[in-house]
Design a protein around this motif. Structure first.
Motif, PDB file in Angstrom:
ATOM      1  N   ASP A 214       0.841  -1.209   0.000  1.00  0.00           N
ATOM      2  CA  ASP A 214       0.000   0.000   0.000  1.00  0.00           C
ATOM      3  C   ASP A 214       0.872   1.254   0.000  1.00  0.00           C
ATOM      4  OD1 ASP A 214      -2.365  -1.382  -0.071  1.00  0.00           O
ATOM      5  OD2 ASP A 214      -2.695  -1.331   2.099  1.00  0.00           O
ATOM      6  N   ARG A 215       1.999   1.199   0.722  1.00  0.00           N
ATOM      7  CA  ARG A 215       2.915   2.350   0.725  1.00  0.00           C
ATOM      8  C   ARG A 215       3.559   2.518  -0.652  1.00  0.00           C
ATOM      9  NH1 ARG A 215       4.096   0.128   5.890  1.00  0.00           N
ATOM     10  NH2 ARG A 215       6.097  -0.761   5.219  1.00  0.00           N
TER      11      ARG A 215
ATOM     12  N   LYS B 252       2.137   1.682  -3.492  1.00  0.00           N
ATOM     13  CA  LYS B 252       1.083   2.203  -4.368  1.00  0.00           C
ATOM     14  C   LYS B 252       0.882   3.705  -4.161  1.00  0.00           C
ATOM     15  CE  LYS B 252      -2.633  -0.483  -4.314  1.00  0.00           C
ATOM     16  NZ  LYS B 252      -3.644  -1.401  -3.716  1.00  0.00           N
ATOM     17  N   LYS B 253       0.954   4.129  -2.904  1.00  0.00           N
ATOM     18  CA  LYS B 253       0.816   5.560  -2.619  1.00  0.00           C
ATOM     19  C   LYS B 253       1.964   6.344  -3.233  1.00  0.00           C
ATOM     20  CE  LYS B 253       0.526   8.867   1.199  1.00  0.00           C
ATOM     21  NZ  LYS B 253       0.561   9.053   2.682  1.00  0.00           N
ATOM     22  N   ALA B 254       3.190   5.810  -3.101  1.00  0.00           N
ATOM     23  CA  ALA B 254       4.358   6.480  -3.687  1.00  0.00           C
ATOM     24  C   ALA B 254       4.264   6.491  -5.203  1.00  0.00           C
ATOM     25  CB  ALA B 254       5.635   5.786  -3.231  1.00  0.00           C
TER      26      ALA B 254
ATOM     27  N   ASP C 209       1.547   6.611  -6.971  1.00  0.00           N
ATOM     28  CA  ASP C 209       0.569   7.637  -7.323  1.00  0.00           C
ATOM     29  C   ASP C 209       1.195   9.029  -7.264  1.00  0.00           C
ATOM     30  OD1 ASP C 209      -2.273   8.451  -7.809  1.00  0.00           O
ATOM     31  OD2 ASP C 209      -1.997   9.422  -5.868  1.00  0.00           O
ATOM     32  N   GLU C 210       2.102   9.231  -6.311  1.00  0.00           N
ATOM     33  CA  GLU C 210       2.747  10.547  -6.151  1.00  0.00           C
ATOM     34  C   GLU C 210       3.644  10.905  -7.326  1.00  0.00           C
ATOM     35  OE1 GLU C 210       2.890  10.376  -1.230  1.00  0.00           O
ATOM     36  OE2 GLU C 210       4.700  10.004  -2.427  1.00  0.00           O
TER      37      GLU C 210
END
Length: 649
Positions: free
Chosen positions: A120-121, A123-125, A127-128
């Protein structure tokens, strides 16, 4: 963890410059003591565990290290410097040099849920940086359990502290090859030895493969068996870049997680203690970066442990140097994690009692990698058996909480060396009789303290000490008898179970030191602070040391007698029977002197305020919160001058 420590583990701690005794190590690594450990204690615990692991003689398993002690430190002090340190490999006597590239540790996960959170981390990165999730790929490799190193093509470095290591290029000069017939200069990797080769050729000579990894890079001549392993191509440097791996989309990984990790876990013929998962996209890795401890785009999954159901043949008691009798479960030989396991330590006899560990019991044995085997669960309990006598000296044993103790501290062969060390350390007025000297004396057949005091210069010379040293030792012994010490300290030096300095002082506030051996359990219980079980244990211990005690006492030590409560005349004072706590800086004299005076007036002196406290006497620089908290508990708060007026009134 084990309830005993072997010499190899103690040597590993000494080699890591950790000057700590067996009793201290056992206390720190006991999970039951976790809440009582200070921040500094926790850091020391982690350093001890890491040093033993790196030396190939682990004291606790990885899960306990990460999820008990490391987690406790992180919870209490999230900014503690230790949390950002790269755990060092063993230090060798050699000049350190800067590494071409930092070598960080790896963050760890112990469940699939932890891996999902890590992804999940990612995926968040992603997206950034506008990276499509369809391009989020993961590489999975075995986590080799070897000796971390870095090869730049010319020099091979140890990992050291992650920034500076040591030049160990000599390993290549001795014939070590790069794995997979690969080229040098591929960066970080591990020095490892093939499991199959180790089990076939070295298993009888070394406990496990980590025991020989330091020998591979030793500055001195290599052990001939290790050199043959190098010559046979069994010892290699395995670059992470060249290692067997699985690569695929993160969704494919999660879908077949057990299959993927299981396959990679067993993909190589080397010791493995997990798998490494890492993102492969360079821009994503650069964006996520790293902490001072680990790369955020990488994680180690380590929850794969081997288990086996094993029958207990018998439980063997063993007396440690501290007098605790440890239960060792003798098992039907079972192959687990590449080793044949035939025994496992049970934490203490309280566990034997509560879990029904005994002959015929069936237990679930767990071993992860090279970690010491652990009884995780008792599947079929039986009626347990308990030793009634010490296996070392035959003395009657006593229960102390969850532990069975041999109270015969002065004559039990297993305890004699530790008892002598404890005596001189507690006495505190003598130099020269530290652990090293006592070890020599014990080796030469000296088994009691009074034998040491009877020794002459020529006796020490005969035992191998130099002339000057022998004279100094005799002079120190004479000085220890003439320098004034408190009688409670002298009594505490004999190491009677449950008779530490505090209880010694309480006992001597009511009885002369010469008469304590005649005090009944009933009379001891009447003294504040002595419960019946404690009194029984102390009485048993006093009985065992009586002969040795008087042999030493009769040497005419200069003892300062403890004042009897109430000044010895039975007169009532304003604080007789009251519990008093002193805090802050006192004007009339040292706080210790005021505490002694209060005891002489019949008071019970506490170190912290509780509901049983009658008076809190405050000196200078005492915070309002402490005073208000005492008042809320119904404690009378007195200034120093108010207290002095009361007792002198």
């Amino acid at each position: 963890m084990s309830t005993t420590i072997n010499q190899e583990q103690l040597d590993a701690l000494a080699n890591a410059n950790l000057k700590v005794g067996e009793e201290r190590v056992l206390f720190l690594l006991n999970e039951e003591n976790l809440t009582s450990l200070s921040i500094n204690d926790l850091e020391e615990t982690l350093k001890i565990a890491n040093a033993a692991y790196r030396a190939g003689v682990p004291l606790i398993d990885d899960h306990v290290y990460d999820h008990v002690f490391l987690k406790e430190l992180a919870t209490r002090d999230p900014q503690h410097p230790f949390l950002t340190l790269v755990e060092p490999e063993p230090v060798h006597v050699s000049k350190t040099v800067a590494l071409p590239q930092k070598m960080l540790s790896t963050d760890k996960a112990y469940s699939e849920e932890d891996i999902i959170k890590w992804i999940d981390r990612l995926k968040k990165a992603a997206d950034e940086i506008d990276l499509p999730l369809s391009e989020l790929m993961i590489r999975v490799t075995p986590k080799l359990d070897g000796y971390a190193a870095y090869d730049d093509g010319e020099t091979l470095y140890t990992r050291g502290d992650g920034v500076r290591g040591q030049d160990i290029t000599r390993a290549f000069a001795r014939g070590m090859q790069v794995a997979e017939q690969s080229a040098r200069g591929q960066g970080a990797g591990e020095i490892v030895i093939k499991k199959s080769y180790f089990e076939q050729h070295l298993n009888e000579h070394f406990e496990n493969s980590r025991n020989i990894q330091a020998a591979i890079i030793a500055e001195k001549k290599v052990d001939e068996r290790v050199q043959k392993a190098i010559d046979d191509g069994a010892v290699v440097f395995y670059p992470f870049a060249a290692i067997t791996n699985w690569q695929g989309h993160f969704e494919a990984l999660l879908k077949d997680f057990d299959e993927v990790t299981g396959e990679i876990w067993s993909a190589v013929d080397f010791d493995v203690d997990g798998v490494i998962l890492e993102a492969t996209h360079d821009e994503l890795k650069q964006h996520m970066g790293a902490t001072r401890h680990h790369h955020r785009w990488q994680i180690a999954y380590k929850s794969n442990v081997e288990k086996a159901e094993v029958k207990v043949i018998k439980v063997t008691p063993q007396t440690s140097r501290t007098g605790r009798i440890s239960p060792v479960a003798e098992l039907e030989p079972t192959r687990l994690s590449g080793a044949t396991i035939s025994r496992a330590t049970v934490h203490h006899y309280g566990m034997v009692k509560s879990n029904g560990v005994g002959p015929g019991a069936v237990v679930q044995l767990v071993r992860s990698g090279l970690v010491i085997p652990k009884i995780e669960e008792v599947l079929q309990p039986v009626e347990p058996e308990f030793p009634e006598e010490c296996p070392s000296c035959g003395s009657h044993v006593v229960w102390d909480g969850d532990h069975i103790i041999c109270p015969n501290t002065t004559e039990c062969p297993a305890q004699t060396e530790n008892t002598m060390i404890h005596f001189f350390k507690t006495l505190g007025n003598i130099d020269g009789f530290g652990p090293a000297t006592i070890a020599i004396l014990n080796e030469k057949g000296v088994r009691s303290i009074h034998e040491i005091y009877q020794s002459k210069v020529e006796d020490f010379v005969e035992m191998g000490f130099g002339d000057k040293t022998s004279e100094n030792l005799v002079n120190q012994l004479a000085a220890s008898r003439s320098i004034e010490i408190e009688d409670w300290r002298f009594l505490a030096a004999f190491g009677v179970v449950r008779l530490g300095p505090g209880n010694c002082e309480r006992l001597l506030e009511h009885h002369d030191i010469e008469t304590i051996f005649d005090v009944s359990v009933e009379d001891m219980v009447k003294i504040d602070g002595f419960a019946e079980l404690s009194a029984q244990t102390i009485a048993e211990g006093l009985k065992n040391i009586k002969h040795e005690f008087f042999q030493i006492f009769n040497l005419q030590f200069n003892l300062r007698r403890t004042e009897k409560l109430g000044g010895g005349d039975g007169a009532e004072t304003p604080i007789t029977g009251k519990q008093v706590v002193f805090t802050g800086s006192m004007v009339s004299g040292p706080r210790g002197d005021m505490e002694k005076q209060a005891k002489a007036l019949g008071a019970k002196v506490g170190k912290s305020v509780s509901g049983k406290t009658d008076y809190l006497v405050t000196g200078e620089k005492v915070g309002a919160n402490k005073i208000n908290a005492a008042k809320e508990k119904g404690v009378t708060v007195l200034t120093e001058s108010e207290y002095l007026a009361m007792i002198n009134g």
